[in-house]
Design an enzyme around this catalytic site. Structure first.
Site, mmCIF file in Angstrom:
data_model
loop_
_atom_site.group_PDB
_atom_site.id
_atom_site.type_symbol
_atom_site.label_atom_id
_atom_site.label_comp_id
_atom_site.label_asym_id
_atom_site.label_seq_id
_atom_site.Cartn_x
_atom_site.Cartn_y
_atom_site.Cartn_z
ATOM 1 N N ASP A 149 -7.873 8.551 -3.385
ATOM 2 C CA ASP A 149 -6.763 8.451 -2.009
ATOM 3 C C ASP A 149 -6.119 7.069 -1.966
ATOM 4 O OD1 ASP A 149 -9.210 6.751 -1.760
ATOM 5 O OD2 ASP A 149 -8.937 6.950 0.358
ATOM 6 N N GLU A 160 -11.995 6.003 -0.348
ATOM 7 C CA GLU A 160 -12.192 4.638 -0.348
ATOM 8 C C GLU A 160 -11.506 3.927 0.698
ATOM 9 O OE1 GLU A 160 -11.849 0.582 -1.454
ATOM 10 O OE2 GLU A 160 -10.198 2.076 -1.334
HETATM 11 C C1 LIG Z 1 -8.305 -19.598 -7.208
HETATM 12 C C2 LIG Z 1 -7.925 -18.182 -7.577
HETATM 13 C C3 LIG Z 1 -6.778 -17.628 -6.635
HETATM 14 C C4 LIG Z 1 -7.127 -16.306 -6.457
HETATM 15 C C5 LIG Z 1 -6.117 -15.621 -5.610
HETATM 16 C C6 LIG Z 1 -6.703 -14.142 -5.139
HETATM 17 C C7 LIG Z 1 -5.713 -13.084 -5.379
HETATM 18 C C8 LIG Z 1 -6.270 -11.958 -4.894
HETATM 19 C C9 LIG Z 1 -5.980 -10.901 -6.074
HETATM 20 C C10 LIG Z 1 -6.527 -9.455 -5.815
HETATM 21 C C11 LIG Z 1 -7.105 -9.002 -4.661
HETATM 22 C C12 LIG Z 1 -6.660 -7.676 -4.602
HETATM 23 C C13 LIG Z 1 -7.623 -6.628 -3.699
HETATM 24 C C14 LIG Z 1 -7.577 -5.569 -3.891
HETATM 25 C C15 LIG Z 1 -8.978 -4.589 -3.423
HETATM 26 C C16 LIG Z 1 -8.323 -3.738 -2.375
HETATM 27 C C17 LIG Z 1 -9.013 -2.699 -2.254
HETATM 28 C C18 LIG Z 1 -8.649 -1.963 -0.698
HETATM 29 O O1 LIG Z 1 -7.570 -1.973 -0.477
HETATM 30 N N1 LIG Z 1 -9.915 -1.907 -0.012
HETATM 31 C C19 LIG Z 1 -9.815 -1.435 1.395
HETATM 32 C C20 LIG Z 1 -10.926 -0.756 1.657
HETATM 33 C C21 LIG Z 1 -11.406 -0.664 2.946
HETATM 34 C C22 LIG Z 1 -12.560 -1.154 3.452
HETATM 35 C C23 LIG Z 1 -13.044 -0.865 4.554
HETATM 36 C C24 LIG Z 1 -12.311 -0.056 5.400
HETATM 37 C C25 LIG Z 1 -10.992 0.577 5.153
HETATM 38 C C26 LIG Z 1 -10.671 0.446 3.917
HETATM 39 C C27 LIG Z 1 -9.740 -2.732 2.222
HETATM 40 O O2 LIG Z 1 -10.347 -3.956 1.811
HETATM 41 O O3 LIG Z 1 -9.073 -2.595 3.220
HETATM 42 ZN ZN LIG Z 2 -8.286 0.493 -3.687
HETATM 43 ZN ZN LIG Z 3 -6.480 0.164 -0.901
#
Ligand SMILES: CCCCCCCC/C=C\CCCCCCCC(=O)N[C@@H](Cc1ccccc1)C(=O)O
Ligand SMILES: [Zn+2]
Ligand SMILES: [Zn+2]
Length: 488
Positions: free
Chosen positions: A112, A176
């Site tokens: 999704d 997700e």
């Molecule tokens: C010193 C180091 C510096 C580092 C920088 C960090 C950079 C970050 C890099 C990547 C992060 C990306 C995160 C991606 C994961 C996203 C997954 C997502 O979208 N999850 C949703 C899921 C969710 C959870 C609960 C309710 C609804 C949806 C979210 O987190 O919102």
């Molecule tokens: Zn994701």
């Molecule tokens: Zn996402």
């Protein structure tokens, strides 16, 4: 079926491109659409948007299920792979290995995507167009890329008569983006009922990061060994409604606006020094030139300085503290009516050193107005920290495969994921959960995740397939891999 040779099967990118060509031809034969497809572009065209747990695009999710069966026929007809549909649209594949003494692992992804209004996109978000070497559209980075790459790598391996030694699961969630309660949660419950214990899990999450830290020119891979906790909180103010021609001194809107403004203006405490971030920075220190390398190697002395620097940037700020995002605000029904109710939703991401309860107490202290009511919609604590030492099989396999596929990336560090993933529903099956996408991420592409102009370069997607193709074979080793020679 032939037993695979002991030597690692190498997939070169040229071969993968040829494979893409085959898919394109297959599609040309079997479809009336004249545009050339890769499996990923076809997946992007199916609008599997999740709006809420109750509002997902069931038609698109069903079509997606058919689509993966069509484009990966070998995966779905192989005798040692069991396919189950869970919660109507999620998929669980059990790939039975030849050596039952090896503990199984699990690869994860989700089908999704978040909504994507057309406005602002260079290319319509569900067109799946390939342009200038990029596949464009919602889900190209989050997370159809991983889902399609896992299945494509497995299809390639199976077509070479590969039989894994170590069993593994592939869990493909369908909700997700709206909590995972019908997909990942149900798969997890099923595996638990079957008494399955996993050696490790690999899910989406962090990336090979490039350009996120000033003065650090080289990219580095960050494998998330934990993820932040979360609270979705509804704030509500109820006041007496009335005629707008004679307004009261304070309205529900004004009271709530002041409360959320206080929350926005009052950052949660900086928690630098606790949690995995210290480990991340210490392992990164040698990548910097003087004096930053000395500063990062001596956080006992320079911690306060580094923590202040990290606060200045909105992405690194998210690593040092619990964040508070105002995401929804509703009030009012008519121009001349004082509204009885005002509501706001606050999306909070909890630093690993804090708990839901501690953060709720802080929020209430900041709001400090008993006319504001709090309703916790969803909440969970930060996830446990998975091991990243030399004995940590999943971590070391990722590291080994990163160093093979991305030889230019000399540093792999453990870190925290600031977003949440479906993998949090599997803590009852393993203590080793790693969140990592084998892709480069730049600040601009970070903003495209859940934003506009999400896209992946064709070579980056091919490299992701290659990574998984090699990772699955590396996982057949019965011991943890030897430390990489750069460490000796
Ligand atoms: C010193 C180091 C510096 C580092 C920088 C960090 C950079 C970050 C890099 C990547 C992060 C990306 C995160 C991606 C994961 C996203 C997954 C997502 O979208 N999850 C949703 C899921 C969710 C959870 C609960 C309710 C609804 C949806 C979210 O987190 O919102
Ligand atoms: Zn994701
Ligand atoms: Zn996402």
């Amino acid at each position: 079926m032939k037993r695979r040779s002991a030597a690692l099967e190498i997939l070169n990118l040229k071969e993968l491109s040829v494979h893409r060509g085959l898919w394109e031809n297959q599609w040309l034969l079997s479809s009336v659409i004249s545009h050339l497809y890769t499996p990923l572009t076809g997946a992007i065209r199916i609008p599997t948007v999740s709006f809420s747990p109750e509002n997902v695009n069931a038609t698109a999710l069903a079509e997606f299920g058919e689509y993966i069966r069509t484009v990966f026929p070998t995966v779905f007809k192989t005798s040692f792979i069991r396919h189950e549909v869970i919660g109507e649209y999620s998929h669980l594949l059990t790939v039975r290995g030849s050596d039952p003494s090896l503990q199984p692992y699990m690869l994860m992804a989700h089908s999704d995507v978040v909504p994507a209004p057309d406005e602002g996109w260079e290319v319509p978000p569900f067109s799946g167009l390939e342009r200038d070497g990029f596949i464009h559209g919602r889900g190209t980075l989050d997370n159809k890329n991983s889902l399609m790459a896992i299945l494509q790598a497995l299809e390639l391996l199976l077509n070479r008569n590969y039989i894994p030694r170590r069993s593994f699961f592939i869990a493909l969630g369908h909700d997700e983006e709206v909590s995972g309660q019908n997909g990942a949660q149900k798969i997890s419950a099923l595996l638990q009922a079957r008494d399955i214990k996993l050696a490790f899990i690999v899910d989406e999450g962090n990336f090979i990061l490039d350009g996120f830290i000033p003065h650090l020119k080289k990219p580095f891979a960050m494998i998330a060994v934990s993820e932040k906790g979360s609270i979705n909180l509804r704030l509500e103010v109820n006041m007496t409604p009335g005629h707008s021609s004679a307004p009261p001194k304070e309205t529900s809107i004004g009271i709530l606006a002041a409360a959320v403004s206080r929350l926005e203006q009052t950052p949660m405490p900086n928690m630098f020094g606790s949690g995995p971030l210290k480990m991340t920075l210490q392992e990164l220190a040698h990548e910097f030139s003087f004096p930053a390398n000395i500063i990062l190697s001596n956080l006992w002395l320079f911690g306060p300085l580094v923590s202040r620097l990290m606060e200045r940037n909105y992405i690194t700020n998210a690593l040092v503290r619990t964040t508070t995002a105002l995401t929804m605000f509703n009030a009012g029904v008519k121009v001349n009516v004082i509204p009885p109710v005002a509501q706001a939703i606050i999306n909070i991401r909890i630093h690993p050193a804090q708990t839901v309860q501690e953060v709720l107490d802080l929020v209430k202290n900041i709001v400090a107005d008993n006319r504001v009511q709090f309703h916790v919609l969803t909440a969970f604590d930060p996830l446990p920290v998975s091991p990243s030492d030399h004995q940590a099989l999943g971590y070391q396999l990722l590291r080994q495969t990163i160093q093979s596929i991305f030889p230019e990336v000399s540093t792999v560090v453990p870190g925290i994921c600031i977003g949440n993933t479906d993998s949090r529903h599997y803590t009852n099956l393993t203590t080793s959960i790693y969140r990592f996408n084998p892709l480069y991420l730049h600040p601009q592409s970070f903003r495209s995740i859940h934003g506009i102009n999400e896209k992946i370069s064709v070579p980056a997607y091919e490299t992701q397939v290659k990574f998984i193709f090699e990772f699955i074979q590396n996982a057949d080793a019965d011991q943890e891999p030897a430390p990489h020679q750069h460490e000796l």
